[in-house]
Enzyme design. Structure first.
Site, PDB file in Angstrom:
ATOM      1  N   HIS A   1       0.803  -1.217   0.000  1.00 58.11           N
ATOM      2  CA  HIS A   1       0.000   0.000   0.000  1.00 58.11           C
ATOM      3  C   HIS A   1       0.835   1.265   0.000  1.00 58.11           C
ATOM      4  O   HIS A   1       0.405   2.283  -0.537  1.00 58.11           O
ATOM      5  CB  HIS A   1      -1.068  -0.103   1.075  1.00 58.11           C
ATOM      6  CG  HIS A   1      -2.070  -1.121   0.621  1.00 58.11           C
ATOM      7  ND1 HIS A   1      -3.130  -0.800  -0.176  1.00 58.11           N
ATOM      8  CD2 HIS A   1      -2.054  -2.470   0.694  1.00 58.11           C
ATOM      9  CE1 HIS A   1      -3.762  -1.911  -0.535  1.00 58.11           C
ATOM     10  NE2 HIS A   1      -3.131  -2.937  -0.002  1.00 58.11           N
TER      11      HIS A   1
ATOM     12  N   ARG B   1     -10.735   2.604  -4.661  1.00 60.49           N
ATOM     13  CA  ARG B   1     -10.514   1.763  -3.479  1.00 60.49           C
ATOM     14  C   ARG B   1     -11.326   2.370  -2.346  1.00 60.49           C
ATOM     15  O   ARG B   1     -10.905   3.357  -1.739  1.00 60.49           O
ATOM     16  CB  ARG B   1      -9.021   1.744  -3.109  1.00 60.49           C
ATOM     17  CG  ARG B   1      -8.147   0.955  -4.073  1.00 60.49           C
ATOM     18  CD  ARG B   1      -6.719   0.866  -3.561  1.00 60.49           C
ATOM     19  NE  ARG B   1      -5.950  -0.165  -4.229  1.00 60.49           N
ATOM     20  CZ  ARG B   1      -5.150   0.046  -5.289  1.00 60.49           C
ATOM     21  NH1 ARG B   1      -5.008   1.246  -5.783  1.00 60.49           N
ATOM     22  NH2 ARG B   1      -4.488  -0.952  -5.832  1.00 60.49           N
TER      23      ARG B   1
ATOM     24  N   GLU C   1      -8.551 -11.675  -9.119  1.00 62.38           N
ATOM     25  CA  GLU C   1      -7.265 -11.540  -8.426  1.00 62.38           C
ATOM     26  C   GLU C   1      -6.902 -12.815  -7.669  1.00 62.38           C
ATOM     27  O   GLU C   1      -5.953 -12.851  -6.915  1.00 62.38           O
ATOM     28  CB  GLU C   1      -7.253 -10.304  -7.519  1.00 62.38           C
ATOM     29  CG  GLU C   1      -8.447 -10.159  -6.605  1.00 62.38           C
ATOM     30  CD  GLU C   1      -8.437  -8.832  -5.836  1.00 62.38           C
ATOM     31  OE1 GLU C   1      -7.447  -8.092  -5.848  1.00 62.38           O
ATOM     32  OE2 GLU C   1      -9.476  -8.551  -5.211  1.00 62.38           O
TER      33      GLU C   1
ATOM     34  N   ARG D   1     -15.093  -0.224  -6.067  1.00 63.39           N
ATOM     35  CA  ARG D   1     -14.865  -1.556  -5.509  1.00 63.39           C
ATOM     36  C   ARG D   1     -15.420  -1.583  -4.087  1.00 63.39           C
ATOM     37  O   ARG D   1     -15.140  -0.667  -3.292  1.00 63.39           O
ATOM     38  CB  ARG D   1     -13.372  -1.856  -5.483  1.00 63.39           C
ATOM     39  CG  ARG D   1     -13.072  -3.115  -4.692  1.00 63.39           C
ATOM     40  CD  ARG D   1     -11.648  -3.508  -4.751  1.00 63.39           C
ATOM     41  NE  ARG D   1     -10.826  -2.716  -3.851  1.00 63.39           N
ATOM     42  CZ  ARG D   1      -9.499  -2.839  -3.786  1.00 63.39           C
ATOM     43  NH1 ARG D   1      -8.877  -3.657  -4.595  1.00 63.39           N
ATOM     44  NH2 ARG D   1      -8.807  -2.120  -2.940  1.00 63.39           N
TER      45      ARG D   1
ATOM     46  N   ASN E   1      -1.934  -7.321  -8.552  1.00 60.54           N
ATOM     47  CA  ASN E   1      -1.126  -7.328  -7.326  1.00 60.54           C
ATOM     48  C   ASN E   1      -1.404  -8.601  -6.520  1.00 60.54           C
ATOM     49  O   ASN E   1      -0.492  -9.317  -6.116  1.00 60.54           O
ATOM     50  CB  ASN E   1      -1.442  -6.112  -6.449  1.00 60.54           C
ATOM     51  CG  ASN E   1      -1.293  -4.805  -7.208  1.00 60.54           C
ATOM     52  OD1 ASN E   1      -0.603  -4.760  -8.211  1.00 60.54           O
ATOM     53  ND2 ASN E   1      -1.941  -3.752  -6.737  1.00 60.54           N
ATOM     54  N   ASP E   2      -2.695  -8.858  -6.317  1.00 60.12           N
ATOM     55  CA  ASP E   2      -3.038 -10.077  -5.583  1.00 60.12           C
ATOM     56  C   ASP E   2      -2.896 -11.312  -6.461  1.00 60.12           C
ATOM     57  O   ASP E   2      -2.446 -12.357  -5.990  1.00 60.12           O
ATOM     58  CB  ASP E   2      -4.472  -9.979  -5.026  1.00 60.12           C
ATOM     59  CG  ASP E   2      -4.488  -9.183  -3.737  1.00 60.12           C
ATOM     60  OD1 ASP E   2      -3.637  -9.454  -2.871  1.00 60.12           O
ATOM     61  OD2 ASP E   2      -5.323  -8.265  -3.604  1.00 60.12           O
TER      62      ASP E   2
ATOM     63  N   ARG F   1       2.856 -10.368  -0.921  1.00 56.48           N
ATOM     64  CA  ARG F   1       3.189  -9.112  -1.593  1.00 56.48           C
ATOM     65  C   ARG F   1       3.764  -8.061  -0.645  1.00 56.48           C
ATOM     66  O   ARG F   1       4.282  -7.039  -1.092  1.00 56.48           O
ATOM     67  CB  ARG F   1       1.962  -8.550  -2.318  1.00 56.48           C
ATOM     68  CG  ARG F   1       0.840  -8.150  -1.397  1.00 56.48           C
ATOM     69  CD  ARG F   1      -0.440  -7.849  -2.151  1.00 56.48           C
ATOM     70  NE  ARG F   1      -0.625  -6.433  -2.404  1.00 56.48           N
ATOM     71  CZ  ARG F   1      -1.763  -5.896  -2.851  1.00 56.48           C
ATOM     72  NH1 ARG F   1      -2.802  -6.670  -3.148  1.00 56.48           N
ATOM     73  NH2 ARG F   1      -1.867  -4.614  -3.038  1.00 56.48           N
TER      74      ARG F   1
END
Ligand code: PEP
Ligand code: MG
Length: 594
Positions: free
Chosen positions: A218, A325, A455, A362, A478-479, A489
């Protein structure tokens, strides 16, 4: 979302911009020079400035707590997170044969178990104080007592107790108090939360460096959103540099030079000038569409994580928001936002984008590395494989329902779509979609597109089945990468290997696109891969319709698309799928498109 596969007639907007220079990722084995600390490239660019250690010495804490049970749980969760952080730091230093520093963190862990401090904090929580207040009182009074003793060892313990006490306090309250940062600061911290960065005067910050995190953690997302160079997972020795040390941060190579020579500095200044000039050129044509030289249109949209960012999207040529997000509304507070507050925030973003630009919201994606203190989530051994994303919201229907209603209410104010994070099974999708339908009918609003984030490899592999029912896919690379490669990650030691260009990840993307095509659905990519200029030719060649990148990267992504031809991208993608690893994939791209 408009996808113009036959946009030949539309293909001649503006001159194609020259390709942007490629960011370079250092292979782990490449030696770095004396005085250069290694990390991973988290946000592109170069920063020169003076070290500023961000710590939270003066956090302003509210005394009164909520329910004592809840406060005690918050305290326990902060203490166990602090333990884990210290474990990570200690392990890393042991591996680097730095036993002295490792011992300091071991001592900190012991101090976290000091019964006098813990008992006093618990008693204050029982008496109605907040966890943060109780903890602050407990560790500071114990530290004051120790520093009054004449024994030097005890006074040393007091310093350590204050240090580890601040760590826990930070976990409890975040860093929302404004911080006075000197001009030209390189902000150095173990980790940074959104509220930490919110508390900084960004005009004075030249770069961010954290010892935790990776290219998709993040802090990297935050830095890219702010357009600040960043290196994550930096060698923890950076924490021992005296404040004010002049350093050079290279966010493209993932290094921090702690002893830059005058020559180094002038080379950096020259590179910065070239970068600025390129950015200026890209920005000047950013509002033109991203159409390849052979007439294929790619939608380029932005990822945002704050209401205020909605107003910046059009300025950089963003054709909408591919990922809002929504977590930002829920973090750093004591209770979840209610339906009205959420509806107002979503509406503000939708209005800022206007009726033509899509806004993909999301639903709440917490759990894993993003805990919420007011949600009662049991401590998990593997939080990334635990109750996170849609699993968590499905298990808390009231929380989910409130958010879904807020999104639906805001949908009349723009071109709103909704998607669910961390979908693994059709059952999850169907349960989430059914909840949306129930609320939509109750509110009497028109249907909106509802899609899923792809993901988790399970969803990618049966994309065709999902595509029968979901309106669109947005691939969270990313995931997807961490689950495909089974590499956390957020683990700085694995960071150089968590490579989204690994052919296994590319094959999952290929499979997702094929599933979507079978049912006429569109596919976006909203993970960091969409903003990686090496990846753009491959994603275009794989048939991805939409690229959603952090705001400052949008003009460069559009410029990159304009420099490519779809036919060549398809061949590049074919070769990349056959490659053995991410390094080979990069070499293919460099050879064919640099
Ligand atoms: C992703 O996983 O790629 C993604 C976009 O979601 P986040 O980074 O917020 O988990
Ligand atoms: Mg994700």
């Amino acid at each position: 979302l408009a996808t113009d596969l036959d946009a030949g007639a539309d293909a001649t907007h503006g001159e194609p911009a020259p390709a942007a220079p490629m960011p370079v990722t250092l292979p782990t084995t490449e030696p770095v020079a004396e005085g250069v600390l290694r990390g991973v490239a988290a946000s592109p660019g170069l920063g020169i400035g003076h070290v500023f250690h961000l710590r939270h010495d003066d956090a302003v804490v509210e005394q009164r707590g909520a329910d004592p049970m809840q406060e005690q749980r918050a305290l326990e969760s902060a203490l166990s997170t602090a333990h884990l952080q210290l474990d990570g730091l200690r392990q890393r230093l042991i591996e680097e044969a730095d036993a002295d520093h490792a011992a300091i963190f071991a001592a900190h862990q012991e101090l976290l178990e000091d019964p006098e401090v813990l008992d006093r904090a618990a008693a204050q929580v029982r008496a109605g104080d907040s966890a943060a207040w109780a903890w602050q009182q407990a560790y500071t009074s114990q530290a004051d007592r120790l520093s009054a003793l004449s024994h030097a060892v005890m006074r040393g313990r007091a310093t350590d107790l204050r240090d580890v006490g601040r760590r826990v306090l930070h976990l409890l309250v975040g860093g929302s108090a404004p911080v006075d940062v000197p001009a030209d600061s390189i902000v150095v911290a173990e980790d940074l939360t959104p509220s930490d960065t919110a508390a900084l005067d960004r005009t004075k910050v030249r770069a961010l460096c954290t010892t935790m995190g990776s290219a998709t953690s993040h802090v990297a997302i935050l830095a890219r959103g702010l357009g600040l160079p960043a290196v994550a997972g930096v060698d923890p020795r950076i924490l021992a540099l005296p404040a004010g040390t002049r350093v050079v941060v290279d966010g493209d190579r993932g290094t921090v030079n702690t002893t830059p020579s005058a020559d180094d500095e002038s080379r950096i200044v020259a590179r910065q000038a070239v970068d600025d000039e390129r950015r200026g050129r890209e920005l000047a044509v950013a509002r033109e569409p991203a159409t390849t030289t052979d007439g294929h249109r790619v939608e380029v949209v932005a990822n945002i994580g704050a209401v205020s960012e909605g107003a910046r999207v059009a300025d950089v040529g963003g054709e909408g928001v591919g990922l809002l997000r929504s977590e930002f509304l829920f973090m750093d507070r004591r209770t979840a936002p209610d339906e009205d507050e959420q509806a107002k925030s979503y509406r503000t973003v939708a209005r800022a984008l206007g009726p033509e630009r899509i806004l993909v919201i999301r639903t709440l994606d917490v759990g894993g590395d993003k805990p919420l203190p007011y949600l009662d989530v049991a401590v998990e051994l593997n939080p990334f494989l635990g109750e996170r994303g849609v699993r968590l919201t499905l298990a808390r229907p009231e929380l989910f329902r409130t958010q879904v209603r807020a999104i639906l209410r805001a949908s009349a104010s723009g071109k709103v779509a909704m998607m669910f994070p961390m979908i693994a099974t059709l059952a999850e999708w169907r349960a989430a979609k059914a909840l949306v339908e129930r609320e939509r009918e109750a509110l009497g609003v028109a249907p909106i597109p509802v899609g899923i984030m792809v993901e988790i490899p399970a969803a990618a592999l049966i994309a065709e089945q999902f595509a029968r029912e979901a309106d669109f896919f947005s691939i969270g690379t990313n995931d997807l990468t961490q689950y495909a490669l089974a590499m956390d990650r957020t683990n700085p030691r694995l960071a150089p290997q968590v490579d989204a260009l690994h052919p296994s990840v590319l094959r999952l993307i290929e499979r997702t696109v094929a599933g979507a095509r079978a049912h006429g659905r569109w596919v976006g990519v909203c993970g960091a891969l969409a903003g990686d200029l090496h990846a753009v030719p491959i994603l275009v060649g794989l048939g991805v319709d939409e690229l959603s990148a952090d705001i400052p990267l949008v003009p460069a992504v559009k410029a990159r698309v304009r420099s490519l031809s779809l036919a060549e991208c398809r061949e590049t993608a074919r070769l990349a799928l056959e490659a053995g690893d991410g390094t080979e994939v990069r070499a293919i791209v460099t050879q064919r498109h640099s």
